[in-house]
Design a protein around this motif. Structure first.
Motif: not given
Length: 849
Positions: A783-784, A800-812
């Motif tokens: 999706l990113v 939630s958007p916050r959980t999506a943000e957390h996922h992306i930070a972990r992916i990074r």
């Protein structure tokens, strides 16, 4: 003039023999030394020495040249001249005389010197005391300390004598009159450490008992009750009675007891007095009653304990059990108590104790056993997980009442035996309906209907049976709860919301009492898992785990099944194996019956998932024999066949899959749920052979979800996606999977915690590809790359958007990206390794054929 141990003036009575608190003695000395006598109140309990102090002060006033006047009850105030008026026991004067005395004090025409008991009832006397205390504090008598005793004895106590003084004060509670009597009995002024304090205490018993017997009857009962059961009596004690006991010098303030008084009451208590106190509800502690009888038996006390035990059985089974034990000690017949004690143990969750008590009645009985005993014995076997033995109990006892025969039907049906309605009975039909009787009639009718073709009538009757049983308020044992049977039939009809409603009503109405609550909550947790409500399931499981009640073997089996189902759907793949290991014990002890087939199905699928299916084959074979004995009832057989079909898919066994698919097709003629499951099984088989009809898959998955199999529907959609190379088909089926399994658990947690755990239906990948990202992270990554924002990602995959943000930070972090452009490049390389940009389904089936 001063007060000393021995008065130098023979006209003044000696105070040396009165044991006084140091403060009171100092005040009295100052009063005698004063040039002008002032008003003074001497306040103390009975025996504290008030009268003797007052006589001492009266004599001292005369010796100093004053002319004090003694005022007694019945005297006229006009006859009392001015000067000092001395009143002993002012609490005995009438209000008219007290009012006149108060007036003289306020006018300044008299100085009042009086003694009284503490906390007098008369408001006039209380007002007079307030006026006196404006001049100086009262001389308070009644309680003494170790230093007071040492002063009384004279000299400095040695360590041994100080220990002796402390022991006596402990014994007497510091009550002055009792301490003084104990000192008289002690004899020697200097203790050598060898005195017998128990003997001194016993020597005071008669003195204490005499004072107790002189009290008003109601006060005497209260004092005795406090000495026998202080905690219970204080909860029910009246303030005036406690105050009267304190005034009498037998209690401390607030009704607290004194050891020597307590021992005296217990030593002199008769069975008649104990029965009187117990009947008046002043003594409620069964253990105290038992101890007081000292091994003696009394039929009246035993009968009273038995009645109280019956009264407490429903609301406080622990107290009822204690009362029944005391009743047996008091002489009640053990066989009369056996069923009652079994009921109390049952309510407390002690199944083995309940069974032991009821065995007393059933073992070697010369006459037909009581039907309540049969019901209890059968229910015990049911909770042990063996409804076959429960059914044998009824077959051996041949119950005649409609209620017990209805329970027999439940046990027999669960064990796969024929309907016992054909068994002969001479019991008359009930002519006056009761809620309990009607509920069991409906239970029988609904259960019989569920075994045939009229399942709709069955669920309706069972729901009504559950409502009536709750309304009856019965907490009697039975092989299975009406609410559970109603929920099971509703689940087997594909109506999980009906099951949820029936269970919620039963829990709110406390159906079955305390023993039933864990079982109702466990079934409620199972329905929540079926309905994709993990938070509700977790809450119910937590309530059971923290209830402090032991789980029966049957409930343990159900609890393990719920935990397996929950973990398989909402946990990490690695979490399932430990849960399975813990559940092995309950599986080994399980005796499968009709009402545990749902739990067995979860065990079977979880075992197949872990490659442990061999461990459940004996139980599966037992279940198949049971269903065969009942004529393969379609409603009850279909859910188990579906679970076994799922296990076959995971095992990669086309032969077994075919067997269970045929069974579902055969049952489809008699069960709407079986028809729906058979259709889904056919579509799934086509998917496994590579045929992906997206419309058929979505229709079958939605049908499964509507019947309470949303997780299976999501897996079907996911497996369909794994067989397609069309990105649009993949996206459509994955969206269907996410919709059916929306991962509610993740939304109930704090956004900052680790990404959602558990098997998620995502895009499949080739078995050769190895990803550093989790299933959910790959979904977010795709999706990113599409350019979606946090909010858009959240809306797409139900996070939630916050959980999506957390996922992306972990992916990074996992990919080691240093910038956004670097992240995008690394994501493309990561997802290019898998053409579908997804992760494997942890429940992906093994290859068939």
């Amino acid at each position: 003039m001063s007060i000393s141990t021995t008065s130098s003036d023979p006209a003044i009575p000696d105070l040396g023999g009165v044991l006084l608190p140091r403060v009171a003695r100092t005040l009295i000395t100052a009063y005698v030394d004063a040039a002008d006598p002032a008003p003074l109140a001497v306040v103390g309990t009975a025996g504290a020495g008030k009268s003797r102090v007052l006589r001492h002060l009266f004599a001292a006033l005369r010796a100093s040249g004053a002319s004090p006047t003694a005022l007694v009850a019945g005297a006229e105030m006009d006859a009392a001249p001015g000067g000092v008026i001395v009143v002993d026991d002012a609490h005995l004067l009438d209000d008219a005389l007290l009012t006149a005395l108060s007036a003289r004090l306020r006018e300044g025409t008299a100085t009042v010197l009086l003694s009284t008991r503490p906390d007098p009832e008369s408001p006039v006397l209380r007002a007079l005391l307030e006026d006196i205390e404006r001049h100086q504090p009262p001389a308070l008598l009644g309680h003494v300390s170790a230093s007071d005793v040492a002063t009384f004895l004279g000299g400095t106590p040695t360590p041994a004598s100080r220990a002796c003084i402390d022991a006596m004060l402990e014994m007497t509670g510091g009550l002055a009159w009792l301490t003084a009597e104990a000192l008289v009995l002690h004899g020697d002024v200097v203790c050598d450490g060898r005195c017998d304090h128990e003997e001194i205490s016993r020597s005071l018993f008669d003195l204490v008992s005499h004072r107790i017997d002189s009290l008003d009857a109601s006060v005497r009962r209260q004092v005795e009750a406090l000495c026998l059961d202080e905690r219970g009596a204080l909860e029910n004690a009246s303030g005036p009675a406690c105050a009267a006991g304190y005034d009498a010098g037998l209690l401390q303030r607030g009704g607290r007891t004194v050891p020597v008084v307590r021992d005296a009451v217990r030593a002199h208590l008769t069975a008649e007095r104990l029965l009187e106190l117990y009947s008046a509800r002043l003594v409620q502690d069964a253990a105290s009653v038992q101890a007081l009888l000292g091994g003696a038996t009394d039929a009246r006390v035993a009968s009273a304990l038995l009645v109280d035990g019956d009264r407490e059985l429903s609301r406080d089974p622990a107290k009822a059990a204690e009362l029944y034990r005391a009743a047996e000690t008091a002489g009640a017949d053990a066989r009369v108590l056996a069923l009652r004690r079994a009921r109390a143990a049952w309510a407390l969750g002690d199944i083995d104790a309940a069974g032991a008590f009821v065995d007393v009645l059933l073992r070697g009985a010369d006459e037909a056993p009581d039907e309540e005993a049969l019901d209890m014995a059968a229910a015990v076997w049911a909770m042990r997980g063996d409804l076959d033995l429960g059914s044998q109990v009824y077959r051996g006892g041949q119950p005649r009442t409609p209620e017990s025969r209805a329970k027999w039907l439940v046990a027999a049906t669960a064990a796969g035996h024929p309907d016992p309605a054909a068994e002969p009975t001479s019991a008359p039909a009930r002519s006056i309906p009761t809620a309990h009787g009607v509920s069991l009639e409906l239970l029988s009718r609904g259960l019989r209907a569920s075994l045939g073709a009229d399942a709709h009538t069955g669920v309706s009757d069972l729901v009504r049976a559950s409502e009536m049983y709750t309304a009856s308020g019965s907490d009697a044992p039975l092989p299975e709860l009406p609410a559970v049977l109603a929920a099971l039939v509703a689940l087997h009809r594909g109506e999980p919301v009906v099951a949820q409603t029936a269970l919620d009503a039963a829990i709110a109405g406390e159906q079955g009492g305390a023993w039933a609550r864990p079982r109702l909550l466990l079934w409620r947790a199972w329905v929540a898992v079926q309905l994709e409500h993990p938070a509700e399931a977790e809450a119910a499981l937590q309530t059971v785990a923290t209830s402090g009640r032991p789980l029966s073997p049957r409930d343990r089996f159900l609890a393990d099944a719920v935990e397996l189902g929950f973990t398989r759907r909402h946990g990490q793949p690695s979490e399932l194996a430990p849960v399975w290991q813990r559940a092995q014990g309950s599986l080994l002890r399980a005796q499968i019956d009709l009402f545990t087939l749902v739990a067995l199905g979860e065990f079977a699928v979880s075992a197949a998932r872990l490659g442990e299916f061999a461990s459940v084959r004996p139980q599966v074979a037992q279940a198949e024999r049971l269903l065969e004995g009942l004529g393969q009832p379609a409603l009850w057989a279909a859910p188990l066949q579906w679970s076994l079909l799922q296990a076959s898919i995971l095992l990669g066994s086309p032969e077994e899959l075919t067997v269970h698919a045929r069974a579902l097709r055969a049952a489809a003629e008699h069960s709407a749920l079986a028809a729906r499951l058979a259709h889904a099984g056919r579509v799934w088989t086509e998917v496994l052979t590579g045929e992906v009809d997206v419309d058929a898959i979505e229709d079958a998955a939605a049908g499964l979800a509507a019947a309470g199999f949303a997780w299976d529907g999501a897996r079907l959609a996911s497996h369909g996606a794994s067989k397609s190379s069309d990105r649009r088909v993949i996206a459509r089926l994955l969206a269907c999977a996410r919709q059916l399994h929306p991962r509610e658990r993740a939304e109930t947690t704090a956004p900052a915690e680790a990404p959602e755990a558990g098997p998620v239906m995502l895009t499949p990948r080739s078995t050769e590809y190895k990803s550093v990202l989790s299933e959910r992270e790959r979904e977010v990554a795709a999706l990113v790359l599409q350019g979606k924002t946090y909010a858009e990602i959240g809306m797409t995959i139900f996070i939630s958007p916050r959980t999506a943000e957390h996922h992306i930070a972990r992916i990074r972090r996992r990919l080691g990206a240093t910038s956004r452009s670097d992240l995008m490049a690394r994501l493309r390389r990561e997802l290019d390794g898998d053409p579908r940009g997804g992760a494997a389904d942890p429940d992906r089936p093994r290859k068939l054929g």
